[in-house]
Motif scaffolding. Structure first.
Motif, short mmCIF file in Angstrom:
data_model
loop_
_atom_site.label_atom_id
_atom_site.label_comp_id
_atom_site.label_asym_id
_atom_site.label_seq_id
_atom_site.Cartn_x
_atom_site.Cartn_y
_atom_site.Cartn_z
N GLU A 134 47.31 28.15 37.84
CA GLU A 134 47.75 28.44 39.21
C GLU A 134 47.24 29.79 39.68
O GLU A 134 46.96 29.99 40.87
CB GLU A 134 49.26 28.37 39.32
CG GLU A 134 50.04 29.28 38.40
CD GLU A 134 50.41 28.65 37.07
OE1 GLU A 134 51.46 29.03 36.52
OE2 GLU A 134 49.66 27.77 36.60
N TYR A 135 47.08 30.76 38.76
CA TYR A 135 46.54 32.06 39.15
C TYR A 135 45.05 31.95 39.46
O TYR A 135 44.56 32.55 40.42
CB TYR A 135 46.80 33.10 38.05
CG TYR A 135 46.32 34.48 38.44
CD1 TYR A 135 46.97 35.22 39.42
CD2 TYR A 135 45.19 35.05 37.83
CE1 TYR A 135 46.53 36.48 39.79
CE2 TYR A 135 44.75 36.31 38.20
CZ TYR A 135 45.42 37.02 39.18
OH TYR A 135 44.97 38.26 39.55
N ARG A 136 44.32 31.19 38.66
CA ARG A 136 42.91 30.93 38.96
C ARG A 136 42.74 30.35 40.37
O ARG A 136 41.86 30.75 41.13
CB ARG A 136 42.32 29.95 37.94
CG ARG A 136 42.11 30.48 36.54
CD ARG A 136 41.62 29.36 35.63
NE ARG A 136 41.36 29.79 34.28
CZ ARG A 136 40.17 30.16 33.82
NH1 ARG A 136 39.12 30.13 34.63
NH2 ARG A 136 40.00 30.54 32.58
N GLU A 137 43.63 29.39 40.69
CA GLU A 137 43.55 28.74 42.00
C GLU A 137 43.84 29.73 43.12
O GLU A 137 43.18 29.71 44.17
CB GLU A 137 44.53 27.58 42.05
CG GLU A 137 44.45 26.78 43.34
CD GLU A 137 45.41 25.59 43.36
OE1 GLU A 137 45.60 25.01 44.44
OE2 GLU A 137 45.96 25.26 42.29
N GLN A 138 44.82 30.62 42.90
CA GLN A 138 45.13 31.62 43.92
C GLN A 138 43.96 32.56 44.15
O GLN A 138 43.66 32.93 45.30
CB GLN A 138 46.37 32.41 43.50
CG GLN A 138 47.66 31.64 43.62
CD GLN A 138 48.85 32.42 43.08
OE1 GLN A 138 48.78 33.05 42.03
NE2 GLN A 138 49.95 32.40 43.82
N LEU A 139 43.29 32.98 43.10
CA LEU A 139 42.12 33.86 43.24
C LEU A 139 41.01 33.16 44.02
O LEU A 139 40.37 33.76 44.88
CB LEU A 139 41.60 34.29 41.87
CG LEU A 139 42.44 35.27 41.06
CD1 LEU A 139 41.74 35.59 39.74
CD2 LEU A 139 42.69 36.56 41.84
N ALA A 140 40.78 31.90 43.70
CA ALA A 140 39.70 31.16 44.36
C ALA A 140 40.01 30.91 45.83
O ALA A 140 39.15 31.08 46.69
CB ALA A 140 39.46 29.83 43.63
N THR A 141 41.27 30.54 46.12
CA THR A 141 41.64 30.21 47.50
C THR A 141 41.71 31.46 48.38
O THR A 141 41.15 31.49 49.48
CB THR A 141 43.00 29.48 47.53
OG1 THR A 141 42.91 28.29 46.75
CG2 THR A 141 43.38 29.12 48.96
#
Length: 350
Positions: A74-81
């Motif tokens: 979920e943190y990876r996704e937040q960084l990407a988004t």
């Protein structure tokens, strides 16, 4: 970027210092990133020749974790988004690999800032205990609709010294004046980027203090200044020194003075990044560059954060900036400040 993975008191302090809920700040960053990515597109689509080059702007994020670190999906996704940051890997355990990682990150920053920001992370800054490096890189380049006129002139520095400098003269658009300052703005070709030029009525510290006091009240302070410039059609005869300046500083101290102490302590909670992460912020570095000449402006800024284990009408007004003043590059539709600084001596390049 780091705050999205903070929890408990660590997150509370970071939100207090940064001025908002982390998810809201991330959405704001995403929106600004998208706005800046589209700067100049309309001008380029017209494919006109002979005019000023259309403006370009970008705000991008980068992230590198120690090899083998189990970063939460979920943190990876937040960084990407929110920041367009894909999580890469580096290996800091051995000197040779650690230096290779440092060079990789610095090369990415240099590319994203049109080679204006070099060696953001200096030798020795990365250690074998670093677990995550987060980077934000901003670049803005825009031409004036018509070149300014360059002449020689004098500038009185903050300590009263008179220096001979190259001065640029032309017509700016927009006027704002209050008890603390008066200001105008140089628009760029296409109108999506502008450079506000702000002359203090008394001193620069008084202006910054007034802005700080008004920061939480919409329509006041800096917000009122930028809105006033956008709503004014006044033509202003402007004289400003040519600039080629840079700034380089470690931000650990300033951030802690503002109240962000928990994040820099061994008891920090960044378990939103990785389960059981016993990490704290070890180093925050920032570099910024601003060039203003007769043809246009170019600016770049980069911040690295490391977590460690544990034809106009005649001018109606006149603004001559021959003593210390403030500069602020901003995107005009959102009025988002991009690069800000104060000029005490335009002959200094660092």
């Amino acid at each position: 970027m780091a705050g999205l993975g903070a929890r408990g008191a660590t997150r509370d302090q970071m939100e207090q210092v940064l001025g908002g809920n982390m998810e809201h700040l991330a959405r704001t960053a995403q929106e600004l990133r998208e706005v800046l990515a589209a700067v100049g597109d309309a001008e380029r689509s017209r494919a006109r020749s002979g005019g000023p080059e259309p403006a370009r702007a970008s705000l991008v994020g980068g992230a590198w974790a120690q090899q083998g670190t189990a970063v939460r999906p979920e943190y990876r996704e937040q960084l990407a988004t929110g920041f367009g940051a894909d999580l890469g890997e580096i290996d800091v355990r051995e000197d040779e690999n650690r230096e290779a990682g440092r060079r990789e990150i610095n090369a990415w920053v240099e590319e994203q800032t049109n080679h204006l920001i070099q060696e953001l992370i200096p030798p020795g800054a990365l250690t074998a205990r670093e677990r995550l490096v987060l980077v934000s890189a901003l670049h803005v380049k825009a031409a004036w609709p018509a070149p300014l006129t360059a002449t020689q002139g004098d500038f009185t520095t903050a300590d009263g010294t008179v220096r001979a400098v190259q001065m640029l003269s032309g017509t700016a658009k927009g006027w704002y004046e209050d008890a603390h300052c008066r200001a105008t703005a140089l628009p760029t070709a296409g109108g999506e980027i502008a450079l506000a030029l702000i002359q203090p009525a008394t001193g620069i510290d008084e202006v910054l203090e007034a802005w700080a006091q008004d920061a939480e009240q919409p329509g006041t302070g800096l917000d009122a200044l930028l809105e006033g410039l956008g709503g004014s059609s006044d033509r202003v005869g402007l004289t400003v020194p040519a600039l080629d300046i840079s700034w380089d500083e470690e931000l650990n101290g300033p951030l802690q003075k503002l109240g962000m102490t928990e994040a820099f302590s061994p008891g920090a909670d960044f378990t939103g990044i990785a389960e059981g992460a016993d990490w704290f912020l070890s180093l925050v570095l920032q570099k910024a560059v601003l060039t203003v000449d007769e043809h246009g402006m170019e600016a770049a800024a980069a911040t690295a954060l490391m977590t460690r284990m544990a034809a106009a009408a005649p001018p109606q007004r006149r603004l001559v900036l021959d003593s210390p003043f403030l500069v602020l590059a901003y995107e005009t539709s959102t009025r988002a400040p991009l690069v800000a600084g104060w000029i005490g001596d335009p002959t200094r390049t660092g």
